[in-house]
Design an enzyme around this catalytic site. Structure first.
Site, PDB file in Angstrom:
ATOM      1  N   GLU A  45       0.843  -1.199   0.000  1.00 14.86           N
ATOM      2  CA  GLU A  45       0.000   0.000   0.000  1.00 14.86           C
ATOM      3  C   GLU A  45       0.881   1.252   0.000  1.00 14.86           C
ATOM      4  OE1 GLU A  45      -3.472   1.811   3.007  1.00 14.86           O
ATOM      5  OE2 GLU A  45      -2.171   0.177   3.654  1.00 14.86           O
ATOM      6  N   LYS A 114      -9.276   3.134  -2.093  1.00 14.37           N
ATOM      7  CA  LYS A 114      -9.613   2.511  -0.810  1.00 14.37           C
ATOM      8  C   LYS A 114     -10.908   3.073  -0.238  1.00 14.37           C
ATOM      9  CE  LYS A 114      -7.297   1.445   3.597  1.00 14.37           C
ATOM     10  NZ  LYS A 114      -6.030   1.681   4.358  1.00 14.37           N
ATOM     11  N   CYS A 147      -5.634  -3.074   2.417  1.00 14.08           N
ATOM     12  CA  CYS A 147      -5.416  -3.048   3.854  1.00 14.08           C
ATOM     13  C   CYS A 147      -6.710  -3.201   4.660  1.00 14.08           C
ATOM     14  CB  CYS A 147      -4.666  -1.771   4.213  1.00 14.08           C
ATOM     15  SG  CYS A 147      -3.798  -1.857   5.806  1.00 14.08           S
TER      16      CYS A 147
END
Length: 265
Positions: A45, A114, A147
């Protein structure tokens, strides 16, 4: 029909704010991953920028647009037929996103922003408008999340239901306390999600520390039965994964998706 995919998750020595240096380190990591014979490469990430920014103004200095020409050198590092996923700090006008990109030698396959922001990320990034994404690639239907997204069981399950054959998961996992001998809790969650949807998962994490934040070093490849298939050896975890597109049968009488009872839950 069952197919085999060699996948690699790679640690990268990301340095906060050093975009050009990070891109060069990413390029070297991609070359190393390709040399392993892997056809799916996953890197961490925010790998182009680092993570622990003081504020949005500092983060903006390390942001790039999704069509940044410097990505061309990363594509050029990939052999034909290899697919790579890495996280980057995306600038779109005045907005910043924690994003991931899927690339091949010839093209950018897709982008994902995200959806679930962790802690101070909310002070820096706008949220994406989808919870994960699925892309058709040379290695199959590739699910992508980032994540904290994966800590919501609905995300990997929805990606599997949407036809993902394998999940690429770039992460930056801060180290949290755990009992001696236990896996990191995020790895345990990923193992459970992989098993419950028979969705092999390739996770690239940070190692070391950044501005006092210690990383978990959770880079790992998990197979479709939920077991750890590979951990890093000198910064790279490589495993051969079995993919069974569309087949969630467990035995002649049970099918993982066919047995679902959404009317009851």
């Amino acid at each position: 029909m069952t197919t085999e995919l060699r996948a690699a998750a790679l640690e990268v020595g990301v340095r906060l704010g050093d975009v050009d240096g990070n891109l060069e380190r990413l390029r070297s990591a991609l070359e190393r991953g390709a040399a392993s014979g892997a056809h799916l490469l996953v890197l961490p990430e925010l790998a182009t920028s680092g993570y622990v920014f003081d504020d949005a103004a500092e983060a903006a200095q390390a942001a790039v647009t999704r069509d940044d020409p410097r990505f061309d050198a990363l594509r050029a590092a990939l052999p034909e037929g290899v697919v790579a996923v890495f996280g980057y700090l995306e600038r779109d006008g005045d907005r910043l996103y924690n994003s991931a990109v899927v690339i091949t030698r010839d093209a950018t396959i897709g982008q994902y922003r995200k959806a679930h922001l962790w802690d101070r990320e909310r002070e820096i990034f706008d949220v994406g408008d989808t919870a994960g994404a699925v892309f058709d690639t040379a290695v199959g239907r590739l699910g992508v999340a980032i994540c904290y997204d994966n800590e919501f069981p609905e995300v990997p399950r929805a990606l599997a239901l949407a036809g993902a054959d394998v999940l690429a998961l770039p992460v930056n996992w801060p180290l949290v306390p755990r009992p001696d001998g236990e896996h990191a809790p995020e790895i345990i969650q990923a193992m459970g999600s992989a098993r419950s949807s028979r969705l092999p998962t390739v996770i690239a994490d940070r190692a070391g520390s950044e501005r006092g934040v210690r990383w978990t070093g959770g880079t790992v490849v998990i197979d479709g039965d939920g077991w750890i298939a590979a951990v890093p050896d000198d910064g790279i975890a490589v495993a051969d994964l079995r993919l069974s597109p569309g087949d969630k049968s467990l035995n002649p009488r049970n099918d993982l998706f066919g047995d679902r009872r959404p009317d009851l839950y």
